[in-house]
Design a protein around this motif. Structure first.
Motif, PDB file in Angstrom:
ATOM      1  N   TYR A 265      36.057  25.045  42.343  1.00  0.00           N
ATOM      2  CA  TYR A 265      37.025  24.269  41.565  1.00  0.00           C
ATOM      3  C   TYR A 265      37.676  25.033  40.416  1.00  0.00           C
ATOM      4  O   TYR A 265      38.890  24.956  40.216  1.00  0.00           O
ATOM      5  CB  TYR A 265      36.359  23.015  41.000  1.00  0.00           C
ATOM      6  N   PHE A 266      36.886  25.741  39.632  1.00  0.00           N
ATOM      7  CA  PHE A 266      37.449  26.370  38.432  1.00  0.00           C
ATOM      8  C   PHE A 266      38.460  27.466  38.774  1.00  0.00           C
ATOM      9  O   PHE A 266      39.546  27.514  38.174  1.00  0.00           O
ATOM     10  CB  PHE A 266      36.333  26.872  37.518  1.00  0.00           C
ATOM     11  N   PRO A 267      38.195  28.358  39.731  1.00  0.00           N
ATOM     12  CA  PRO A 267      39.244  29.305  40.126  1.00  0.00           C
ATOM     13  C   PRO A 267      40.461  28.617  40.741  1.00  0.00           C
ATOM     14  O   PRO A 267      41.601  29.060  40.540  1.00  0.00           O
ATOM     15  CB  PRO A 267      38.540  30.206  41.149  1.00  0.00           C
ATOM     16  N   PHE A 268      40.225  27.533  41.459  1.00  0.00           N
ATOM     17  CA  PHE A 268      41.328  26.782  42.060  1.00  0.00           C
ATOM     18  C   PHE A 268      42.233  26.209  40.976  1.00  0.00           C
ATOM     19  O   PHE A 268      43.468  26.306  41.055  1.00  0.00           O
ATOM     20  CB  PHE A 268      40.776  25.666  42.939  1.00  0.00           C
ATOM     21  N   VAL A 269      41.633  25.624  39.949  1.00  0.00           N
ATOM     22  CA  VAL A 269      42.411  25.058  38.853  1.00  0.00           C
ATOM     23  C   VAL A 269      43.176  26.164  38.112  1.00  0.00           C
ATOM     24  O   VAL A 269      44.346  25.993  37.740  1.00  0.00           O
ATOM     25  CB  VAL A 269      41.495  24.263  37.903  1.00  0.00           C
ATOM     26  N   LYS A 270      42.527  27.295  37.904  1.00  0.00           N
ATOM     27  CA  LYS A 270      43.211  28.421  37.270  1.00  0.00           C
ATOM     28  C   LYS A 270      44.421  28.833  38.103  1.00  0.00           C
ATOM     29  O   LYS A 270      45.503  29.120  37.555  1.00  0.00           O
ATOM     30  CB  LYS A 270      42.254  29.594  37.116  1.00  0.00           C
ATOM     31  N   PHE A 271      44.275  28.853  39.407  1.00  0.00           N
ATOM     32  CA  PHE A 271      45.344  29.200  40.336  1.00  0.00           C
ATOM     33  C   PHE A 271      46.518  28.242  40.215  1.00  0.00           C
ATOM     34  O   PHE A 271      47.668  28.668  39.999  1.00  0.00           O
ATOM     35  CB  PHE A 271      44.766  29.231  41.754  1.00  0.00           C
ATOM     36  N   ILE A 272      46.277  26.944  40.323  1.00  0.00           N
ATOM     37  CA  ILE A 272      47.400  26.013  40.353  1.00  0.00           C
ATOM     38  C   ILE A 272      48.067  25.883  38.989  1.00  0.00           C
ATOM     39  O   ILE A 272      49.282  25.675  38.905  1.00  0.00           O
ATOM     40  CB  ILE A 272      46.991  24.628  40.914  1.00  0.00           C
ATOM     41  N   ASN A 273      47.294  26.043  37.925  1.00  0.00           N
ATOM     42  CA  ASN A 273      47.905  25.988  36.596  1.00  0.00           C
ATOM     43  C   ASN A 273      48.779  27.206  36.335  1.00  0.00           C
ATOM     44  O   ASN A 273      49.892  27.101  35.795  1.00  0.00           O
ATOM     45  CB  ASN A 273      46.831  25.875  35.522  1.00  0.00           C
ATOM     46  N   ALA A 274      48.284  28.380  36.742  1.00  0.00           N
ATOM     47  CA  ALA A 274      49.038  29.612  36.507  1.00  0.00           C
ATOM     48  C   ALA A 274      50.268  29.714  37.397  1.00  0.00           C
ATOM     49  O   ALA A 274      51.345  30.142  36.948  1.00  0.00           O
ATOM     50  CB  ALA A 274      48.131  30.825  36.726  1.00  0.00           C
ATOM     51  N   GLU A 275      50.128  29.340  38.646  1.00  0.00           N
ATOM     52  CA  GLU A 275      51.213  29.535  39.611  1.00  0.00           C
ATOM     53  C   GLU A 275      52.243  28.408  39.604  1.00  0.00           C
ATOM     54  O   GLU A 275      53.417  28.630  39.906  1.00  0.00           O
ATOM     55  CB  GLU A 275      50.637  29.690  41.020  1.00  0.00           C
TER      56      GLU A 275
END
Length: 202
Positions: free
Chosen positions: A92-102
């Motif tokens: 979850y945490f890398p996924f959230v970082k991904f969607i927030n950044a991209e």
């Protein structure tokens, strides 16, 4: 709210899950963005999160990104790991970082949260990717445990105490798009964790 499944041919999911149809034989596999049939077969059963994200992007950003393009980006952020041929994730945490950044969201991971605590947010331009057991597609059967699959909860109906969600691995029209379920029944499958995605549409 647009619907998309984690397999491109949503009408064939029942056969994919039962093993009657090989996912590599999905006639629409090329639309997924996968490079080969075998890549599609390997990953299609693991990308419920990418299907949820694709729906969010179609609704909130008016863009349609192929499933495997999302997967490729998510892998760069560590959203999945492949160890000894075994796929692990979605983390979850890398996924959230991904969607927030991209994509400019302000999503957050929530854990140890009841579905009742989530519901008020759904009426405030917020979507919820919820961890549920995959047998939620057959709610007449008690699940062996909670979690292991992701669905997109996009509406709460307070007058009936029911929520509405899209299930990327539903097997037919009755359990794919806009599934309506009582809160108490949903809670039997819900693992008390997920990802809140404020949309800030106004």
């Amino acid at each position: 709210m647009p619907y998309c499944a984690q397999w491109v041919s949503a009408d064939l999911i029942k056969g994919f899950l039962s093993g009657e149809i090989d996912a590599a034989d999905d006639p629409k596999w090329g639309e997924s963005g996968a490079r080969t049939r075998q890549e599609y077969k390997l990953w299609s059963g693991h990308i419920c999160g990418m299907a949820c994200l694709r729906m969010v992007l179609q609704y909130a950003r008016d863009i349609d990104v192929p499933l495997f393009s999302l997967l490729s980006l998510c892998l760069k952020y560590g959203g999945y790991k492949v160890e000894d041929g075994t796929i692990k994730g979605l983390f979850y945490f890398p996924f959230v970082k991904f969607i927030n950044a991209e994509y400019g969201f302000e999503a957050c991971v929530v854990e140890d949260i009841s579905i009742q605590e989530v519901l008020p947010r759904l009426n405030d331009d917020c979507l919820f990717i919820a961890s549920v057991h995959p047998t939620i597609r057959h709610p007449e059967n008690k699940p062996p445990r909670k979690g292991g699959h992701l669905v997109l909860v996009h509406r709460f109906e307070p007058e009936t105490n029911r929520l509405v969600f899209h299930n990327p691995s539903g097997t037919d029209e009755s359990n794919q798009a806009n599934v309506v379920m009582d809160i108490e029944l949903f809670d039997m499958f819900f693992a008390n964790r997920g990802i809140l995605i404020p949309l800030n549409l106004s």
